[in-house]
Design an enzyme around this catalytic site. Sequence first.
Site, mmCIF file in Angstrom:
data_model
loop_
_atom_site.group_PDB
_atom_site.id
_atom_site.type_symbol
_atom_site.label_atom_id
_atom_site.label_comp_id
_atom_site.label_asym_id
_atom_site.label_seq_id
_atom_site.Cartn_x
_atom_site.Cartn_y
_atom_site.Cartn_z
ATOM 1 N N PRO A 97 0.790 -1.230 0.000
ATOM 2 C CA PRO A 97 0.000 0.000 0.000
ATOM 3 C C PRO A 97 0.821 1.279 0.000
ATOM 4 O O PRO A 97 1.807 1.395 0.727
ATOM 5 C CB PRO A 97 -0.845 -0.115 1.281
ATOM 6 C CG PRO A 97 -0.260 -1.220 2.059
ATOM 7 C CD PRO A 97 0.454 -2.116 1.102
ATOM 8 N N ASN A 98 0.350 2.194 -0.830
ATOM 9 C CA ASN A 98 0.859 3.562 -0.949
ATOM 10 C C ASN A 98 2.183 3.677 -1.701
ATOM 11 O O ASN A 98 2.636 4.788 -1.983
ATOM 12 C CB ASN A 98 0.976 4.243 0.429
ATOM 13 C CG ASN A 98 -0.369 4.353 1.107
ATOM 14 O OD1 ASN A 98 -1.323 4.822 0.503
ATOM 15 N ND2 ASN A 98 -0.479 3.884 2.338
ATOM 16 N N ARG A 116 5.057 12.097 -2.868
ATOM 17 C CA ARG A 116 4.923 12.602 -1.499
ATOM 18 C C ARG A 116 6.130 12.114 -0.689
ATOM 19 O O ARG A 116 6.734 11.108 -1.028
ATOM 20 C CB ARG A 116 3.661 12.063 -0.811
ATOM 21 C CG ARG A 116 2.399 12.303 -1.585
ATOM 22 C CD ARG A 116 1.293 12.897 -0.734
ATOM 23 N NE ARG A 116 0.218 13.378 -1.594
ATOM 24 C CZ ARG A 116 -0.684 12.600 -2.187
ATOM 25 N NH1 ARG A 116 -0.653 11.307 -1.984
ATOM 26 N NH2 ARG A 116 -1.597 13.107 -2.969
ATOM 27 N N TYR A 150 11.263 8.659 1.184
ATOM 28 C CA TYR A 150 11.213 7.571 0.187
ATOM 29 C C TYR A 150 11.910 7.896 -1.132
ATOM 30 O O TYR A 150 11.895 7.087 -2.049
ATOM 31 C CB TYR A 150 9.747 7.195 -0.077
ATOM 32 C CG TYR A 150 9.047 6.699 1.170
ATOM 33 C CD1 TYR A 150 9.453 5.523 1.795
ATOM 34 C CD2 TYR A 150 8.004 7.414 1.744
ATOM 35 C CE1 TYR A 150 8.833 5.074 2.949
ATOM 36 C CE2 TYR A 150 7.369 6.968 2.904
ATOM 37 C CZ TYR A 150 7.790 5.808 3.496
ATOM 38 O OH TYR A 150 7.184 5.353 4.644
ATOM 39 N N ASN A 185 7.987 -5.572 -0.706
ATOM 40 C CA ASN A 185 7.861 -4.482 0.259
ATOM 41 C C ASN A 185 6.385 -4.432 0.653
ATOM 42 O O ASN A 185 5.559 -3.906 -0.090
ATOM 43 C CB ASN A 185 8.300 -3.142 -0.342
ATOM 44 C CG ASN A 185 8.260 -2.016 0.682
ATOM 45 O OD1 ASN A 185 7.617 -2.130 1.721
ATOM 46 N ND2 ASN A 185 8.951 -0.924 0.389
ATOM 47 N N ALA A 215 2.979 -0.865 5.117
ATOM 48 C CA ALA A 215 2.576 -0.914 6.532
ATOM 49 C C ALA A 215 2.058 -2.298 6.942
ATOM 50 O O ALA A 215 2.060 -2.627 8.137
ATOM 51 C CB ALA A 215 1.524 0.152 6.812
ATOM 52 N N GLU A 218 12.468 -9.435 1.965
ATOM 53 C CA GLU A 218 11.664 -8.253 2.324
ATOM 54 C C GLU A 218 12.541 -7.004 2.201
ATOM 55 O O GLU A 218 13.667 -6.996 2.693
ATOM 56 C CB GLU A 218 11.159 -8.419 3.753
ATOM 57 C CG GLU A 218 10.284 -7.270 4.223
ATOM 58 C CD GLU A 218 9.634 -7.599 5.565
ATOM 59 O OE1 GLU A 218 8.906 -8.609 5.651
ATOM 60 O OE2 GLU A 218 9.882 -6.851 6.527
ATOM 61 N N HIS A 232 12.669 -2.701 2.611
ATOM 62 C CA HIS A 232 12.104 -1.415 3.025
ATOM 63 C C HIS A 232 13.016 -0.310 2.542
ATOM 64 O O HIS A 232 14.235 -0.375 2.743
ATOM 65 C CB HIS A 232 11.942 -1.348 4.543
ATOM 66 C CG HIS A 232 10.998 -2.394 5.036
ATOM 67 N ND1 HIS A 232 9.650 -2.320 4.806
ATOM 68 C CD2 HIS A 232 11.226 -3.564 5.654
ATOM 69 C CE1 HIS A 232 9.077 -3.402 5.292
ATOM 70 N NE2 HIS A 232 10.006 -4.183 5.808
ATOM 71 N N ARG A 255 12.807 5.156 12.762
ATOM 72 C CA ARG A 255 11.496 5.802 12.695
ATOM 73 C C ARG A 255 10.662 5.428 13.931
ATOM 74 O O ARG A 255 11.214 5.101 14.975
ATOM 75 C CB ARG A 255 10.833 5.422 11.371
ATOM 76 C CG ARG A 255 11.714 5.820 10.164
ATOM 77 C CD ARG A 255 11.056 5.487 8.851
ATOM 78 N NE ARG A 255 9.834 6.263 8.668
ATOM 79 C CZ ARG A 255 8.929 5.994 7.723
ATOM 80 N NH1 ARG A 255 9.123 4.988 6.885
ATOM 81 N NH2 ARG A 255 7.844 6.728 7.615
HETATM 82 O O1 CA2 Z 1 10.368 1.939 4.153
HETATM 83 C C1 CA2 Z 1 9.532 1.261 3.546
HETATM 84 O O2 CA2 Z 1 9.717 0.826 2.409
HETATM 85 C C2 CA2 Z 1 8.182 0.982 4.190
HETATM 86 O O3 CA2 Z 1 7.798 -0.348 3.871
HETATM 87 C C3 CA2 Z 1 7.199 1.970 3.593
HETATM 88 C C4 CA2 Z 1 5.811 1.883 4.206
HETATM 89 C C5 CA2 Z 1 5.886 1.961 5.712
HETATM 90 O O4 CA2 Z 1 4.586 1.776 6.286
HETATM 91 C C6 CA2 Z 1 6.828 0.926 6.303
HETATM 92 O O5 CA2 Z 1 6.896 1.103 7.696
HETATM 93 C C7 CA2 Z 1 8.225 1.097 5.713
HETATM 94 C C8 CA2 Z 1 4.925 3.019 3.712
HETATM 95 C C9 CA2 Z 1 4.874 3.150 2.242
HETATM 96 C C10 CA2 Z 1 4.275 4.466 1.903
HETATM 97 O O6 CA2 Z 1 4.832 4.884 0.690
HETATM 98 C C11 CA2 Z 1 4.735 6.185 0.363
HETATM 99 C C12 CA2 Z 1 5.481 6.591 -0.715
HETATM 100 C C13 CA2 Z 1 5.462 7.906 -1.071
HETATM 101 C C14 CA2 Z 1 4.682 8.795 -0.387
HETATM 102 C C15 CA2 Z 1 3.920 8.380 0.679
HETATM 103 C C16 CA2 Z 1 3.941 7.055 1.054
#
Ligand code: CA2
Length: 148
Positions: free
Chosen positions: A9-10, A17, A22, A73, A76, A97, A99, A106
Amino acid sequence: MKFLILNGPNLNLLGRREPGIYGEGTYRALCTRLEEFAAAHGSAAVCVQSNSEGGIIDAIHAARSVYDAIILNPGAYTHYSYAILDALKAADVPCIEVHISNVHQREEFRRHSVTAPACVGQICGLGSYGYEAAMGYFLAQGGIPQCV
Ligand code: CA2
């Protein structure tokens, strides 16, 4: 080798963003880069992204007998999806996996992964290079490492 690059997700929002966390590259640009990396190593990478837990689980199920390795990946879901953990355990396809961010720098809840125990290993904090690092590991193995 044939790689499934599976993002949760996301992650489709990459580059749009939170670039400080990221990076600035878009999800599409990441996929192109990973496809080219795989091709340069005589392999293939297919990128799949889903914002739903079921979508990720379906993709893991469908990977069996199709892909040599999964690079996942889970976003969340990493931190609470026992359903994805179970899917990985049943998949019979080795998984790393990844990240993008350093989850240990964090919030506390990001430090724990419920999905990592079903993976060969976990990479975090290397930015999007982590996906290439994971492919590089599998390529260096020259085969399929043992997976739980
Ligand atoms: O660091 C990572 O790759 C995470 O898997 C990213 C997840 C987060 O919940 C994990 O704790 C760590 C969130 C992905 C959200 O991706 C976005 C990308 C651009 C803008 C906003 C969110």
